[in-house]
Design a protein around this motif. Structure first.
Motif, short mmCIF file in Angstrom:
data_model
loop_
_atom_site.label_atom_id
_atom_site.label_comp_id
_atom_site.label_asym_id
_atom_site.label_seq_id
_atom_site.Cartn_x
_atom_site.Cartn_y
_atom_site.Cartn_z
N VAL A 8 0.61 -1.34 -0.38
CA VAL A 8 0.47 0.09 0.31
C VAL A 8 1.04 1.20 -0.15
CG1 VAL A 8 -1.69 1.50 1.40
CG2 VAL A 8 -1.93 -0.96 0.63
N ALA A 9 1.83 1.27 0.64
CA ALA A 9 3.46 2.13 0.87
C ALA A 9 3.22 2.74 -0.29
CB ALA A 9 3.99 2.23 1.89
N LEU A 10 3.85 1.58 -0.82
CA LEU A 10 4.69 1.75 -2.57
C LEU A 10 3.89 2.11 -3.52
CD1 LEU A 10 6.83 0.71 -4.47
CD2 LEU A 10 5.32 -1.57 -4.84
N LEU A 11 2.30 1.55 -3.70
CA LEU A 11 1.10 2.78 -4.10
C LEU A 11 1.52 4.25 -4.42
CD1 LEU A 11 -1.07 2.19 -6.46
CD2 LEU A 11 -2.76 2.06 -3.51
N GLY A 12 1.01 3.99 -2.65
CA GLY A 12 1.13 6.26 -2.64
C GLY A 12 2.46 6.41 -3.31
N LEU A 13 3.80 6.21 -3.31
CA LEU A 13 4.91 6.34 -3.55
C LEU A 13 5.05 6.49 -5.69
CD1 LEU A 13 7.39 4.80 -1.13
CD2 LEU A 13 6.52 7.34 -1.19
N ALA A 14 4.30 5.68 -5.89
CA ALA A 14 4.17 5.04 -7.13
C ALA A 14 3.50 6.54 -7.37
CB ALA A 14 3.82 3.61 -7.53
N ASN A 15 2.14 6.58 -7.08
CA ASN A 15 1.49 7.97 -7.51
C ASN A 15 1.95 9.23 -7.35
OD1 ASN A 15 -1.08 6.54 -8.21
ND2 ASN A 15 -1.66 6.31 -5.61
N ASP A 16 3.31 9.40 -6.10
CA ASP A 16 3.46 10.49 -6.22
C ASP A 16 4.19 10.88 -7.40
OD1 ASP A 16 1.97 10.65 -3.91
OD2 ASP A 16 4.19 10.38 -2.33
N ARG A 17 4.94 9.84 -8.00
CA ARG A 17 5.78 9.60 -9.16
C ARG A 17 5.66 10.12 -10.54
NH1 ARG A 17 11.96 6.35 -8.59
NH2 ARG A 17 11.93 6.80 -6.16
N GLY A 18 3.59 10.61 -10.41
CA GLY A 18 3.47 10.41 -11.67
C GLY A 18 2.72 8.96 -12.36
N LEU A 19 3.31 7.84 -11.24
CA LEU A 19 3.14 6.70 -12.29
C LEU A 19 1.81 5.58 -11.65
CD1 LEU A 19 6.34 5.24 -11.63
CD2 LEU A 19 5.91 5.41 -13.17
N ARG A 20 1.04 5.16 -12.86
CA ARG A 20 -0.64 5.11 -12.40
C ARG A 20 -0.54 3.17 -12.33
NH1 ARG A 20 -2.33 5.64 -18.69
NH2 ARG A 20 -0.01 4.63 -18.20
N VAL A 21 -1.32 3.01 -11.44
CA VAL A 21 -1.23 1.30 -11.12
C VAL A 21 -2.61 0.86 -11.45
CG1 VAL A 21 -1.05 -0.22 -9.11
CG2 VAL A 21 0.34 1.42 -9.24
N PRO A 22 -2.66 0.02 -12.47
CA PRO A 22 -1.72 -0.58 -13.36
C PRO A 22 -0.75 -0.79 -14.47
CG PRO A 22 -3.81 -1.46 -13.54
CD PRO A 22 -3.78 -0.17 -13.05
N GLU A 23 -0.66 0.67 -14.70
CA GLU A 23 -1.14 1.39 -16.46
C GLU A 23 0.12 1.15 -15.99
OE1 GLU A 23 -5.19 2.25 -15.54
OE2 GLU A 23 -3.60 2.47 -14.53
N ASP A 24 0.83 1.59 -15.44
CA ASP A 24 2.36 1.70 -15.86
C ASP A 24 3.10 0.50 -14.83
OD1 ASP A 24 2.35 3.64 -16.78
OD2 ASP A 24 1.72 5.34 -15.28
N LEU A 25 2.85 0.38 -13.83
CA LEU A 25 3.16 -0.89 -12.33
C LEU A 25 2.18 -1.62 -12.19
CD1 LEU A 25 6.23 -1.67 -10.99
CD2 LEU A 25 4.38 0.26 -9.34
N ALA A 26 2.29 -2.82 -12.26
CA ALA A 26 1.11 -3.63 -11.65
C ALA A 26 1.80 -4.19 -10.10
CB ALA A 26 1.04 -4.73 -12.55
N ILE A 27 0.82 -4.29 -9.17
CA ILE A 27 1.47 -4.60 -7.96
C ILE A 27 1.04 -5.53 -7.85
CG2 ILE A 27 1.89 -3.58 -5.81
CD1 ILE A 27 2.02 -0.81 -6.33
N VAL A 28 1.70 -6.81 -6.73
CA VAL A 28 0.53 -8.09 -6.33
C VAL A 28 1.13 -7.88 -4.30
CG1 VAL A 28 0.54 -10.07 -6.14
CG2 VAL A 28 0.62 -9.08 -8.19
N ALA A 29 0.19 -7.73 -3.98
CA ALA A 29 0.41 -8.00 -2.63
C ALA A 29 0.89 -9.63 -2.27
CB ALA A 29 -0.15 -6.88 -1.05
#
Length: 354
Positions: free
Chosen positions: A273-294
């Protein structure tokens, strides 16, 4: 939260308060408030309810077990199963729930104690439970058995089942989740959605991480469904400092960018969840730019983008551990040693497919 949810949480607190009183002979309001993460007022209210039910007797600052059983009190169960865990929340909350369910079904009482990942405290708790007369022990050891199990394991004299731990001795019974298979499941899922490279971030301080790393390496090795984008990233616990943890997650994002890796498996849910927030801070979209499995599936569904997660069979582990203990207690003859491994499942949400 609805009334049923509040009642369930109160019942869970009541059981933990009673377990503490049964184990130590008394319970302190302030200590239980800290342990349960609730206010002193809430614990006082819980103790009042237990006193009125005849389960506890009030003393200054807390409560003790009543001197004699209250009128109409339930008969003592046929057997008591002691459970010692390194923690009682997050992951182990569901393990306890499954164990409680199986113990109730078997007409047994479950008594819980927490070692806080301290091997010395764990050994003390084992001794206390044995002196209290438990008939069997379920233990998730503070440290995973490696070259040798804890010294107390072969001397307890009652049936003992390791929980979420593995020791392949000829008489060591255990029930555990196959975390290596869980990692492989995550990589296979990401590969099936077009990701040729996958990254991994784990808390190497946890007993789960070696199995995750092993499963990840198997799934990203020769003939695997995907390649490893980079070596696994080591994360620290938030208790060691959120800023330090976030530096590890930022390093993970940097490695993803440098290697063209657009999919990651992250242990734990909190870190994902923290990674999702940091990715958003960089302008990365989930899942379009980065897919995450917890990995854990405790809070993954509650993330701003609900996270696909690997869910270990935590409740089933608790049930199966009690069932193994019951099997030992109810048998009068020799039984084959059982070493039970249960497979996780993958819960697909929006962080991979959108």
């Amino acid at each position: 939260m609805d009334d049923r949810g509040g009642a369930r949480l109160a019942a869970e607190r009541h059981e933990m308060i009673l377990n503490e009183a049964r184990l130590r002979g008394f319970v302190k309001v302030v200590d239980m408030a800290q342990r349960l993460g609730v206010s002193v007022v809430t614990v006082r209210r819980d103790i009042t309810a237990l006193v009125e039910a005849g389960e506890l007797a009030r003393v200054h600052g807390g409560a003790t077990l009543p001197a004699a059983p209250a009128a109409g009190a339930a008969r003592r169960p046929l057997a008591t199963v002691g459970m010692i865990l390194p923690a009682s929340r997050y992951y182990y909350r569901s393990v306890v729930a499954g164990a409680e369910e199986a113990a109730s079904r078997a007409g047994m009482r479950l008594v819980l104690a927490v070692s806080h990942y301290d091997p010395a405290e764990e050994e003390r708790l084992v001794g206390r439970m044995l002196r209290a007369g438990v008939d069997a022990l379920l233990v998730a050891t503070a440290e995973p058995p490696r070259d040798a199990p804890p010294g107390w394991l072969g001397t307890v004299g009652v049936p003992t089942v390791l929980v979420e731990r593995r020791w392949d001795g000829p008489e060591a019974e255990y029930v555990r989740s196959d975390h290596g298979a869980g990692a492989r499941l995550a990589v296979e899922h990401l590969a099936a959605h077009g990701h040729a490279r996958v990254g991994l971030a784990v808390r190497t301080s946890t007993p789960t991480s070696p199995w995750l790393v092993q499963g990840f390496r198997e799934a990203t090795g020769p003939g695997g469904p995907a390649a490893a984008g980079f070596d696994p990233v080591d994360l620290v616990r938030p208790a060691d400092g959120v800023a330090v943890r976030d530096r590890g997650l930022s390093e993970l994002l940097d490695r993803c960018g440098a290697t063209g890796t657009r999919a990651v498996l992250v242990h734990t849910d909190e870190d994902a969840v923290a990674l999702l927030g940091l990715a958003n801070d960089r302008g990365l979209r989930v899942p379009e730019d980065l897919a995450i499995v917890a990995y854990d599936d405790e809070i993954a569904a509650l993330a701003p983008v609900p996270l696909t997660a690997v869910a270990p069979p935590k409740r089933d582990v608790g049930r199966a551990a009690v069932d193994l203990a019951v099997r030992r207690l109810s048998s009068s003859g020799d039984l084959a040693t059982q070493q039970v491994t249960l497979l996780p499942r993958l819960v697909a949400r929006d962080s991979v497919t959108g």
